[in-house]
Enzyme design. Structure first.
Site, PDB file in Angstrom:
ATOM      1  CG  HIS A   1      50.618  86.393 135.815  1.00 34.68           C
ATOM      2  ND1 HIS A   1      49.341  85.979 135.460  1.00 34.68           N
ATOM      3  CD2 HIS A   1      51.126  85.402 136.604  1.00 34.68           C
ATOM      4  CE1 HIS A   1      49.100  84.798 135.991  1.00 34.68           C
ATOM      5  NE2 HIS A   1      50.160  84.424 136.690  1.00 34.68           N
ATOM      6  CG  ASN A   2      51.612  93.192 138.202  1.00 32.99           C
ATOM      7  OD1 ASN A   2      52.075  92.832 139.288  1.00 32.99           O
ATOM      8  ND2 ASN A   2      50.368  93.611 138.070  1.00 32.99           N
ATOM      9  CB  ALA A   3      57.213  94.281 138.463  1.00 33.35           C
TER      10      ALA A   3
ATOM     11  CG  ASP B   1      54.761  84.326 136.805  1.00 31.37           C
ATOM     12  OD1 ASP B   1      54.809  83.251 136.179  1.00 31.37           O
ATOM     13  OD2 ASP B   1      54.003  84.503 137.782  1.00 31.37           O
TER      14      ASP B   1
ATOM     15  CG  HIS C   1      52.667  87.665 140.932  1.00 36.69           C
ATOM     16  ND1 HIS C   1      52.099  86.946 141.955  1.00 36.69           N
ATOM     17  CD2 HIS C   1      53.260  86.756 140.112  1.00 36.69           C
ATOM     18  CE1 HIS C   1      52.313  85.653 141.764  1.00 36.69           C
ATOM     19  NE2 HIS C   1      53.027  85.513 140.659  1.00 36.69           N
TER      20      HIS C   1
END
Length: 497
Positions: A216-218, A257, A220
């Site tokens: 769950h990072n940039a 997110d 994604h």
């Protein structure tokens, strides 16, 4: 004498004197940005350097340094600075409403203030994306993208390699991709978005994703945004969606997110996190993502030139899209989607039906990794499993009940992915193919079947390479010599809602 000469040259307008003063300003800019977390690089090889230098120091410093108001997690562990630990003591953005007595900041003069609701029915330009005279603005940064610019020419391809694109943009895939798509659709000019505010908003969004999260990072978020763009191009959507729908869809994908802590909702609930109490254990993360996005919109004033009612309406619709990504409500949305398809009563001329389709498109984009080509899908599978196992290690370290799928001793990448594909991904994309029976839908289902078979084959052959579990820095002490250790009953974690 030398200083006096430069001063005299400057007064006479000598270029050398002006250049000296400008160099001092640039040095000041570098120093001030270096004091801020996530500062933009001023290296000449950085694609954003020229753009930021063009803005100057006096325009954006006050806004940039007034942000980052944080509150601490209440899980009861030792407090740490944000970024030093991605899970336990996570700092979260708090949304501060504007003071009623605060005077509005005058913005640039807008020649035409318009209402979304009024112009949705009166302006042909807002009714169909396919009828717009595409005339994207010329952005300075685009001249310096190099290979990344070549990839953007094929941004609508389902085989788009977001990992390669992120490397080519020096870790700025979300900023580059989102800005490019908004510009390609003509949304910047159509909605009269301020270029500086828009750039600042997207940069802040990318900064507020936690780069230490395996999944769950940039990157994604950029991958979901690219998938959303592919769905927006599908014939049924392209001829029906308004410009407002497209703007909301892209912004929701980029922020869906935002500020994800790398742990799931059950973890926040059982650690008595303040967010769980704030949102009453309901769509905790999704509510936080939405509120964080709204906070950045208001902080940058991206929609401040629009009527207040329209701005609030945009925020509400953005929240409705982001809240739809709650995986615990998967069956609720899927049942409604299936019912509409069975009754054949979806009318995309209806605003509420279009919004529902946008919700389903975002849900598909959010979990589309198993439908990508194997080389991309496998990387995502390993990253999400690594994040699960990191949470499980934290739960073990603090004597918490290990969440479902987070125990590296009893789960494998293949088992997790096969179950996820069978019970979550396949039902959703089968219904999406019923709604939009196109080449893209068949391609996604084809990749899904092949990937599922590949994981099954790897599991049967025993050749799965599992991510190494994170070592426990505080292992329990060994039993004393000569003392028999009683076996402990194994706890079976309840199914995640």
């Amino acid at each position: 004498m030398h200083t006096q000469r430069n001063y005299d040259l400057q007064r006479r307008g000598d270029p050398m004197g002006i250049a000296l003063i400008w160099s001092l300003v640039v040095m000041l800019v570098r120093w001030m940005f270096s004091k801020r977390r996530g500062a933009i690089s001023y290296d000449s090889s950085d694609q954003t350097a020229l753009y930021i230098r063009m803005l100057g120091a006096c325009v954006i410093f006050k806004q940039l340094f007034s942000r980052d108001v944080r509150v601490r997690s209440q899980v009861g562990f030792e407090p740490e600075r944000r970024g030093s630990h991605p899970y336990l003591c996570v700092d979260f953005r708090t949304l501060h409403s504007r003071s009623e007595n605060a005077r509005p900041v005058p913005g640039r003069r807008v020649h035409r203030l318009f209402s979304f609701q009024r112009h949705l029915h009166s302006s042909r330009r807002l009714h169909s994306a396919t009828t717009w005279p595409y005339n994207p603005l010329h952005i300075l940064d685009e001249d310096y993208l190099g290979q990344a610019k070549c990839m953007l020419a094929k941004v609508g391809s389902w085989n788009f390699d977001i990992f390669l694109f992120d490397r080519l943009t020096n870790g700025n895939s979300l900023v580059t991709l989102t800005f490019h798509l908004l510009n390609q659709y003509g949304l910047i000019e159509l909605f009269q978005l301020d270029m500086v505010k828009l750039r600042q908003f997207i940069v802040m969004v990318q900064e507020d994703y936690h780069s230490q999260n395996p999944y769950h990072n940039a990157v994604h978020a950029a991958d979901v945004t690219q998938a959303m763009y592919c769905y927006l191009k599908e014939p049924k959507l392209a001829k029906s969606l308004t410009s407002c729908d497209i703007l909301l869809g892209l912004l929701a994908a980029a922020t869906h997110d935002l500020d994800h802590p790398g742990v799931n909702q059950p973890f926040l609930i059982k650690t008595n996190h303040y967010l769980a109490a704030l949102y009453r254990n309901t769509s905790v993360l999704e509510n936080h993502h939405w509120r964080s996005a709204v906070g950045l919109l208001r902080e940058t004033g991206l929609f401040s030139h629009l009527p207040a009612e329209d701005g609030l309406n945009m925020e509400r619709q953005l929240g409705s899209l982001i809240l739809a990504t709650d995986i615990s409500r998967q069956n609720e949305y899927l049942s409604k989607f299936r019912r509409h398809l069975d009754q054949d009563d979806l009318c995309l001329g209806n605003a509420s039906h279009r919004h529902f389709i946008l919700q389903m498109a975002l849900k598909c984009a959010d979990i589309c990794n198993p439908c990508r080509p194997w080389e991309l899908s496998k990387q995502w599978s390993e990253k999400v499993t690594e994040e699960f196992f990191q949470q499980g290690n934290i739960e073990k370290r603090h004597k918490l009940e290990v969440s479902l799928l987070c125990d590296s001793q009893s789960n494998t990448v293949g088992d997790i992915q096969i179950g996820f594909m069978t019970y979550v991904v396949e039902p959703l994309f089968s219904e999406w193919a019923r709604f939009s029976d196109t080449r893209l839908s068949q391609t996604m289902l084809g990749h899904l079947g092949l990937n599922k078979a590949s994981w099954s084959g790897l599991r049967a052959s025993g050749s799965l390479e599992e991510p190494e579990p994170e070592p426990d820095p505080d292992p329990p002490p060994p039993p004393a010599p000569g003392l028999a250790q009683e076996p402990q009953p194994q706890k079976i974690p309840p199914p995640e809602p």
